[in-house]
Design a protein around this motif. Structure first.
Motif, PDB file in Angstrom:
ATOM      1  N   ASP A 161       0.834  -1.210   0.000  1.00  0.00           N
ATOM      2  CA  ASP A 161       0.000   0.000   0.000  1.00  0.00           C
ATOM      3  C   ASP A 161       0.871   1.264   0.000  1.00  0.00           C
ATOM      4  O   ASP A 161       2.077   1.212   0.235  1.00  0.00           O
ATOM      5  CB  ASP A 161      -0.991  -0.016   1.174  1.00  0.00           C
ATOM      6  CG  ASP A 161      -0.279  -0.062   2.508  1.00  0.00           C
ATOM      7  OD1 ASP A 161       0.798   0.563   2.624  1.00  0.00           O
ATOM      8  OD2 ASP A 161      -0.787  -0.724   3.435  1.00  0.00           O
ATOM      9  N   GLU A 162       0.242   2.379  -0.266  1.00  0.00           N
ATOM     10  CA  GLU A 162       0.959   3.645  -0.409  1.00  0.00           C
ATOM     11  C   GLU A 162       1.681   4.035   0.887  1.00  0.00           C
ATOM     12  O   GLU A 162       2.808   4.532   0.867  1.00  0.00           O
ATOM     13  CB  GLU A 162      -0.043   4.732  -0.829  1.00  0.00           C
ATOM     14  CG  GLU A 162       0.584   6.026  -1.314  1.00  0.00           C
ATOM     15  CD  GLU A 162       1.568   5.817  -2.472  1.00  0.00           C
ATOM     16  OE1 GLU A 162       2.564   6.572  -2.510  1.00  0.00           O
ATOM     17  OE2 GLU A 162       1.377   4.888  -3.303  1.00  0.00           O
ATOM     18  N   GLN A 163       1.006   3.772   2.008  1.00  0.00           N
ATOM     19  CA  GLN A 163       1.585   4.121   3.318  1.00  0.00           C
ATOM     20  C   GLN A 163       2.910   3.366   3.550  1.00  0.00           C
ATOM     21  O   GLN A 163       3.905   3.948   3.985  1.00  0.00           O
ATOM     22  CB  GLN A 163       0.576   3.776   4.415  1.00  0.00           C
ATOM     23  CG  GLN A 163       0.897   4.432   5.738  1.00  0.00           C
ATOM     24  CD  GLN A 163      -0.097   4.027   6.816  1.00  0.00           C
ATOM     25  OE1 GLN A 163      -1.049   3.284   6.575  1.00  0.00           O
ATOM     26  NE2 GLN A 163       0.110   4.524   8.009  1.00  0.00           N
ATOM     27  N   LYS A 188       4.792   2.043   1.239  1.00  0.00           N
ATOM     28  CA  LYS A 188       5.765   2.527   0.250  1.00  0.00           C
ATOM     29  C   LYS A 188       6.448   3.806   0.749  1.00  0.00           C
ATOM     30  O   LYS A 188       7.667   3.951   0.691  1.00  0.00           O
ATOM     31  CB  LYS A 188       5.029   2.789  -1.071  1.00  0.00           C
ATOM     32  CG  LYS A 188       5.923   2.647  -2.289  1.00  0.00           C
ATOM     33  CD  LYS A 188       5.186   2.979  -3.558  1.00  0.00           C
ATOM     34  CE  LYS A 188       4.370   1.829  -4.067  1.00  0.00           C
ATOM     35  NZ  LYS A 188       3.681   2.128  -5.347  1.00  0.00           N
ATOM     36  N   GLN A 189       5.636   4.721   1.274  1.00  0.00           N
ATOM     37  CA  GLN A 189       6.168   5.990   1.794  1.00  0.00           C
ATOM     38  C   GLN A 189       7.090   5.752   2.989  1.00  0.00           C
ATOM     39  O   GLN A 189       8.156   6.357   3.105  1.00  0.00           O
ATOM     40  CB  GLN A 189       5.006   6.909   2.230  1.00  0.00           C
ATOM     41  CG  GLN A 189       4.218   7.493   1.083  1.00  0.00           C
ATOM     42  CD  GLN A 189       5.091   8.344   0.172  1.00  0.00           C
ATOM     43  OE1 GLN A 189       5.926   9.110   0.629  1.00  0.00           O
ATOM     44  NE2 GLN A 189       4.920   8.181  -1.131  1.00  0.00           N
TER      45      GLN A 189
END
Lengths: 304, 87
Positions: free
Chosen positions: B2-4, B6-7
């Motif tokens: 998920d994006e979280q 990845k960040q």
């Protein structure tokens, strides 16, 4: 580890099970004094026949006795072998529950550090005299103590520590046992580390000038001291010649390694303290040349 | 992923580079499933000390937690997941 892997370690080049069993029997039957006297006789044959050990100690002996001829170096080598044999005898003598007369140097300062149980302490021991005897001294302090050594090569030491407040951290374990050292220091315990020998071939080091030779000093004790903000207390354990009749615990003033903020320590942070340790090693080699048993000599760039 | 996550991984790679002073590395050089120690990123035991102390300082993760989960040092991915769970 063979001597070809670690050419600077004198003890890697000699000793066999039969000889060790004989000396253990001699110590038990006739006592330490007789065994230490007999070491002079046995060492004569080693001095004549053990070319590999002579080769490994020759750079040290040549720099310590620059004027010595080949025969002179061989005689100094003989004295070195006697002294190391006696150190092994004393280690076993203590292991089986005996004691020796003790003298100390800088004991008041050391005692104050060793008794401060509110913070960790790195006790920096070296392959000088009988380092195993330092453990006896530490047993008198009611503080948990950790000894970072290669456990499978020090089974005698492990036996000496059985049931005591000293715990062995195996430096051949994951990350050289350094994470266990950090935990122990943060719990306010004492961690004993060899200052003159690498835990592994990949361990980083500083190179120092000792008696005109470039010598490798492992950086991990100094790194741990900086990261955990604890002092380093060097200790040399010397034996009284000619028959190792007493032990001298020689402490050096505690050293601090500081880094700015949370910056990662670098070799330049350790240099002043490591240089002082190297000077102490040099002083020991000058004063007691036959009690220095490990030489990580290297021809290379020097840090100091 | 998920994006979280990845960040977080990108930020954590930057932190590792800073803590360990890996000046010749960029976050792209740290491959998620590559070993951190020995082969791979080539970290050593002093780097492990640095990571453990930084985790305590920056993420308040006690060393006892790390000691109980030594497998986190297998790869960046394992280490990052462990830290993310403690956020």
């Amino acid at each position: 580890m063979s001597s070809s892997q670690n050419p600077g370690n004198l003890s890697d080049t000699r000793g066999n099970h039969g000889g060790i069993a004989f000396f253990r029997l001699l110590i038990r039957c006739c006592g330490r004094r007789v065994a230490c006297g007999f070491a002079w006789f046995i060492a004569f044959f080693y001095a004549l026949l053990d070319g590999r050990a002579f080769a490994s100690s020759r750079p040290y002996l040549s720099s310590r006795f620059p004027e010595a001829t080949w025969l002179g170096l061989r005689i100094h080598f003989f004295r070195l072998i006697v002294s190391q044999g006696q150190a092994m005898i004393v280690a076993y003598w203590l292991q089986i529950g005996n004691t020796l007369p003790v003298t100390t140097r800088n004991n008041a300062v050391a005692r104050a550090e060793l008794e401060k149980s509110d913070r960790g302490l790195i006790l920096l021991i070296s392959h000088v005299g009988c380092w195993q005897a330092s453990l006896r001294h530490l047993l008198s302090f009611s503080r948990p103590i950790n000894l970072l050594i290669q456990a499978n090569r020090n089974t005698g030491t492990a036996a000496l520590l059985a049931g005591s407040n000293i715990r062995i951290i195996d430096n051949s374990s994951e990350f050289g046992g350094l994470l266990e050292c950090v935990s122990a220091l943060e719990r306010g315990e004492i961690v004993c580390i060899m200052g003159d020998r690498h835990a592994s071939q990949s361990e980083s080091s500083l190179t120092m000038d000792v008696l005109g030779n470039t010598r490798e000093i492992p950086s991990s004790p100094w790194y741990l001291a900086a990261k955990c903000n604890v002092p380093i207390l060097p200790l040399f354990v010397l034996l009284k010649p000619p028959l190792a009749s007493a032990v001298e615990y020689r402490f050096v003033e505690p050293m601090k390694v500081k880094t700015q903020n949370n910056r990662r320590p670098s070799n330049s942070d350790f240099l002043p303290a490591v240089r002082q340790y190297a000077r102490e090693l040099e002083d020991i080699a000058t004063e007691s040349p036959y009690q220095v048993f490990h030489y990580s000599l290297q021809k290379g760039t020097k840090n100091g | 992923m998920d994006e979280q996550t990845k960040q977080f991984r990108l930020k954590f790679k930057q932190q590792l580079i800073e803590w360990l002073q890996l000046e010749d590395k960029t976050p792209e050089d740290i491959v998620d499933d590559q070993p951190l120690f020995g082969e791979g990123l080539g970290l050593d035991s002093l780097d492990a000390v640095e990571i453990v102390i930084a985790l305590k300082r920056e993420y308040n993760i006690p060393q006892t937690e790390v000691d109980k989960n030594r497998e986190i040092f297998v790869s960046f991915e394992a280490l990052a997941d462990f830290v993310q769970k403690h956020l």
